[in-house]
Design a protein around this motif. Structure first.
Motif, PDB file in Angstrom:
ATOM      1  N   CYS A   1       8.551   8.430  -1.643  1.00 19.89           N
ATOM      2  CA  CYS A   1       8.403   8.392  -0.118  1.00 19.89           C
ATOM      3  C   CYS A   1       8.492   9.838   0.295  1.00 19.89           C
ATOM      4  O   CYS A   1       9.551  10.400   0.323  1.00 19.89           O
ATOM      5  CB  CYS A   1       9.479   7.466   0.797  1.00 19.89           C
TER       6      CYS A   1
ATOM      7  N   SER B   1       5.036   1.012  13.318  1.00 19.64           N
ATOM      8  CA  SER B   1       3.819   1.473  13.024  1.00 19.64           C
ATOM      9  C   SER B   1       3.668   1.725  11.523  1.00 19.64           C
ATOM     10  O   SER B   1       2.652   1.143  11.045  1.00 19.64           O
ATOM     11  CB  SER B   1       3.336   2.830  13.799  1.00 19.64           C
ATOM     12  N   LEU B   2       4.462   2.270  10.919  1.00 19.95           N
ATOM     13  CA  LEU B   2       4.496   2.466   9.357  1.00 19.95           C
ATOM     14  C   LEU B   2       4.438   1.165   8.764  1.00 19.95           C
ATOM     15  O   LEU B   2       3.857   0.944   7.643  1.00 19.95           O
ATOM     16  CB  LEU B   2       5.825   3.339   9.055  1.00 19.95           C
TER      17      LEU B   2
ATOM     18  N   CYS C   1       1.162   1.944   6.840  1.00 22.57           N
ATOM     19  CA  CYS C   1       1.670   2.920   5.784  1.00 22.57           C
ATOM     20  C   CYS C   1       1.144   2.751   4.340  1.00 22.57           C
ATOM     21  O   CYS C   1       0.742   1.687   3.955  1.00 22.57           O
ATOM     22  CB  CYS C   1       3.071   2.940   5.524  1.00 22.57           C
ATOM     23  N   THR C   2       0.776   3.742   3.901  1.00 23.46           N
ATOM     24  CA  THR C   2      -0.008   3.808   2.649  1.00 23.46           C
ATOM     25  C   THR C   2       0.929   3.282   1.489  1.00 23.46           C
ATOM     26  O   THR C   2       0.508   3.228   0.314  1.00 23.46           O
ATOM     27  CB  THR C   2      -0.760   5.160   2.130  1.00 23.46           C
ATOM     28  N   HIS C   3       2.242   3.110   1.692  1.00 22.03           N
ATOM     29  CA  HIS C   3       3.306   2.631   0.893  1.00 22.03           C
ATOM     30  C   HIS C   3       3.098   3.255  -0.656  1.00 22.03           C
ATOM     31  O   HIS C   3       2.998   2.420  -1.612  1.00 22.03           O
ATOM     32  CB  HIS C   3       3.370   1.212   0.775  1.00 22.03           C
TER      33      HIS C   3
ATOM     34  N   CYS D   1       6.682  -1.978   2.645  1.00 20.77           N
ATOM     35  CA  CYS D   1       5.867  -1.607   3.986  1.00 20.77           C
ATOM     36  C   CYS D   1       6.118  -2.997   4.711  1.00 20.77           C
ATOM     37  O   CYS D   1       6.753  -2.688   5.988  1.00 20.77           O
ATOM     38  CB  CYS D   1       4.500  -1.330   3.599  1.00 20.77           C
TER      39      CYS D   1
ATOM     40  N   LYS E   1       9.633  -3.568   6.310  1.00 21.80           N
ATOM     41  CA  LYS E   1      10.045  -2.406   7.241  1.00 21.80           C
ATOM     42  C   LYS E   1       9.593  -3.074   8.777  1.00 21.80           C
ATOM     43  O   LYS E   1      10.357  -2.736   9.755  1.00 21.80           O
ATOM     44  CB  LYS E   1       9.360  -0.932   6.992  1.00 21.80           C
TER      45      LYS E   1
ATOM     46  N   SER F   1      -1.495  11.161   4.778  1.00 24.39           N
ATOM     47  CA  SER F   1      -1.116   9.688   5.185  1.00 24.39           C
ATOM     48  C   SER F   1      -0.194  10.193   6.456  1.00 24.39           C
ATOM     49  O   SER F   1       0.341  11.243   6.704  1.00 24.39           O
ATOM     50  CB  SER F   1      -0.149   9.215   4.008  1.00 24.39           C
ATOM     51  N   VAL F   2       0.175   9.164   7.198  1.00 26.61           N
ATOM     52  CA  VAL F   2       1.063   9.049   8.468  1.00 26.61           C
ATOM     53  C   VAL F   2       2.457   9.450   7.822  1.00 26.61           C
ATOM     54  O   VAL F   2       2.840  10.356   8.785  1.00 26.61           O
ATOM     55  CB  VAL F   2       1.015   7.657   9.124  1.00 26.61           C
ATOM     56  N   ILE F   3       2.838   8.895   6.968  1.00 22.29           N
ATOM     57  CA  ILE F   3       4.142   9.197   6.290  1.00 22.29           C
ATOM     58  C   ILE F   3       4.328  10.635   6.013  1.00 22.29           C
ATOM     59  O   ILE F   3       5.140  11.224   6.067  1.00 22.29           O
ATOM     60  CB  ILE F   3       4.795   8.358   5.445  1.00 22.29           C
TER      61      ILE F   3
END
Length: 708
Positions: free
Chosen positions: A227, A261-262, A266-268, A286, A289, A606-608
């Motif tokens: 992560c 949102s994640l 998320c692309t996890h 994901c 969460k 990615s967002v994360i």
């Protein structure tokens, strides 16, 4: 109490063994079957000592320390027993140390080096017991087992699972499983405790499970290591398993301010590294969460850091996930922040690059409101000022306007148009323009046949958006073979259910007109690829199949082959690979006081990943502004997890729990969210599949003799 060991007076705690007292005082006594976290067994006979007033040597691990006791570990009788025991152990142990996974960290190797013992005096007898590599995650090399019983005691006493035991076989006593069944059939929890306590290379992680480029902790808990923000995944999954949604969300929020949102988008990457990939599928990390976040009531807000104002001002240019994350942590550290956003609403690509059926405005708005709420706290004057609809093209100039530091986090909002024949025809769109127009409520026309060029998740966002906007057919073509595509398998599966057709491993030859001179798209010609790779200069090389051309009728073409930043060319900052900003390890650009984070530095990832960059930027900017760079959050008290797991429940070996989906024939006509959050029961059941790999890190690593 006080006692004397090898002529040195030491203090011992109540109930300590002589071995414990010696080791805690820094006096080394050889031992193997003993382990700091396990009840002593006394079977290896390596910790033999002589006690004044007592006949014969005794095992130090089984002898309780007493007031005034006088102990010697170097007496002749103790040394004799110890050396004999070691020689017997070595007599049946393989000699190929350098080929052993434990080479360099093997306790047996450390002990015989310390004692100067070799098996030469004894008749060496091999134990031809085949290695058991039939189980996932764990390999048992019986020939390296010294029958110390540590694994049995860890499985039984520490974990409460009890699947390992001593077995009598034709070749002698060995560690095994009753009935000679697999670990799964026996009810193993695959927690890795047996691997962790094994002093030799007998019980080890399967070959290939551990990576050389990761730390030991990263290999033990790969989901957390993978992560980008290093969210403590096993910890929040334990709270989900117990139905403690508030606590689970607080754990996530200690690292990221967008948990729901994640949980939707998320692309996890964490799931790709989950050890349960080798055992009936990875955890739905994901979705779990999201399951916690939708049930969160915000009790953690009272624990948010809110340091006194520092008098420093920071500007954040771009209100995407990186910018908003940095703004939050800078405000918590006492700095006033002004957020500039070119669009009318905050969120960046979270809002304008992700379709509403994946991330609705209501979810994003709620999380942004929470960020502003906790950043501003109860101050009379807000710490974070938002200036939406204001484009900044000269971030360096902000330093002259009273800002002490500036962060550029403008993302990658410009699409990429390939320089191919027909790319300028009417009906050709760029991914960023197409998705943004749809989110703003004035979609581009796709009332016909649509071809999307690209194979990532953004390409599928475009394809599925086109379906919902009424396209009569939607095709996707990409260079990569399907198994190499960057889009997630579930994205491709869901799109196929909605009628999207994939053409993988095709080169893009041309976009063709309806008829010569018409200026409108009429089709796309693609050609099958036999091989696609990157050469030593990182240039793409395609080998085409002769005669493998295919022309697909199309009225509209959407380029989804990449994105890049806007406005950076005129910012007066050093650039790389065209429009991307150069930033050092602290994310500072070529101009002092100006930092950069997110996709404008890394490219679209990615967002994360952008959130993680926002955290790093906040740390660096806080240090630059005179702070200590510490943005850690403790939104709930830390509770050490119980090491006891118990036997595996009936559902432990079953596959992933899947959420409820709106059927394709219903969802393809609207932008409503089609994936339902886990119910409480579903979330608890799925979270209970977690192997809790991090519990392995609670076990003590014994020190080798040279560490005393």
């Amino acid at each position: 109490m006080r006692l004397t060991i090898n002529g040195q007076e030491v203090e011992a705690r109540e109930g300590a063994s002589v071995l414990d007292a010696a080791l805690e005082a820094g006096i080394f006594i050889p031992h193997l079957c003993s382990h700091p976290d396990l009840e002593a067994a006394g079977g290896c006979r390596l910790c033999m000592v002589e006690v004044e007033g007592q006949d014969g040597p005794v095992p130090a691990c089984r002898t309780q320390a007493r007031e005034g006791m006088v102990v010697s570990s170097t007496g002749e009788r103790a040394e004799h027993v110890r050396r004999m025991a070691m020689e017997l152990i070595l007599a049946t142990h393989p000699t190929d140390c350098t080929g052993c996974p434990k080479y360099g960290t093997c306790e047996l190797q450390s002990m015989y080096q310390y004692m100067g013992v070799s098996p030469q005096r004894w008749y060496v007898k091999s134990r031809p017991v085949a290695t058991d590599d039939s189980n996932p995650l764990i390999t048992h090399m019986f020939t390296r087992c010294i029958r110390c019983g540590r694994c049995v005691r860890a499985c039984r006493e520490v974990r409460g699972v009890g699947v390992l035991d001593y077995q009598r076989t034709e070749s002698g006593i060995r560690i095994g499983i009753d009935g000679s069944v697999s670990l799964e059939e026996a009810g193993c929890r695959f927690c890795g405790a047996c691997v962790e306590v094994c002093p030799t290379g007998s019980i080890v992680d399967v070959v290939g499970l551990n990576r050389d480029d990761r730390s030991r902790e990263g290999n033990v808990v790969p989901c957390r290591d993978t992560c980008p923000a290093h969210v403590d995944i096993p910890r929040y999954l334990r709270y989900v398993k117990e139905g403690e949604w508030e606590e689970a969300t607080a754990v996530v929020r200690e690292k990221v301010p967008f948990p729901e949102s994640l949980g939707c988008i998320c692309t996890h990457n964490c799931e790709g590294e989950c050890k349960r990939n080798h055992l009936s599928g990875p955890l739905s990390i994901c979705r779990l969460k999201r399951a916690a976040a939708v049930r969160d009531t915000g009790e953690w807000k009272s624990r948010v850091r809110h340091e006194p104002l520092t008098g420093k001002r920071a500007a954040v240019v771009g209100a995407g996930p990186a910018g908003l994350t940095a703004a939050l942590y800078l405000a918590e550290k006492g700095h006033k922040v002004t957020v500039f956003e070119a669009n009318e609403r905050l969120g960046g690509q979270l809002r304008y690059g992700i379709p509403a059926y994946r991330l609705p405005d209501a979810t994003l708005d709620g999380e942004i409101d929470t960020i502003l709420e906790i950043a501003n706290g109860s101050d009379d004057e807000p710490r974070v000022e938002v200036r939406a609809g204001e484009r900044v093209t000269d971030p360096v100039g902000l330093l002259d306007q009273g800002y002490d530091a500036v962060l550029v986090s403008v993302g990658t909002h410009a699409g990429t148009r390939l320089p191919m024949k027909g790319s300028e025809l009417e009906g050709v769109y760029l991914n960023t323009d197409f998705l943004k127009a749809a989110r703003e409520g004035h979609p581009l026309d796709v009332s016909g046949r649509v071809m999307v060029l690209g194979g990532g998740n953004v390409a599928y966002d475009c394809a599925r958006t086109a379906v919902r906007l009424g396209a009569t057919s939607v095709d996707v073509a990409c260079l990569e073979a399907e198994e190499k595509m960057t889009s997630t398998p579930e994205e491709r599966t869901e799109a196929a259910e909605e009628g999207v057709v994939l053409h993988d491993a095709y080169a893009f030859n041309s976009i063709d007109e309806t008829e010569e001179g018409s200026g409108r798209v009429g089709g796309v010609t693609i050609q099958k690829i036999s091989r696609f790779y990157f050469d030593e200069n990182h240039r793409a090389v395609t080998e085409l199949v002769e005669g493998g051309e295919l022309t697909i009728p199309a009225d509209y073409v959407i380029f989804a082959v990449g994105q890049k930043p806007e406005d950076t060319m005129g910012m007066g900052l050093e650039l790389t690979h065209g429009p991307y900003l150069v930033a050092d390890a602290n994310l500072q650009t070529s101009h002092e006081g100006v930092f950069a984070a997110g996709d404008v530095v890394t490219g679209t990832k990615s967002v994360i990943g952008a959130i993680a960059q926002g955290r790093t930027a906040a740390e660096a900017m806080d240090r630059y502004l005179g702070g200590d760079g510490d943005i850690t959050a403790e939104l709930l008290d830390y509770e050490k997890a119980s090491p006891r797991l118990g036997r595996a429940p009936e559902t432990f070996y079953e596959g992933r729990v899947e959420p409820e989906f709106v059927p394709a024939e219903q969802r393809e006509h609207n932008f409503e969210v089609f994936e339902c959050p886990f119910s409480e029961a579903e979330a608890k059941e799925e979270a209970s599949r977690c192997l809790q790999c991090d519990l392995r890190l609670q076990l003590t690593t014994p020190r080798l003799w040279n560490e005393y």
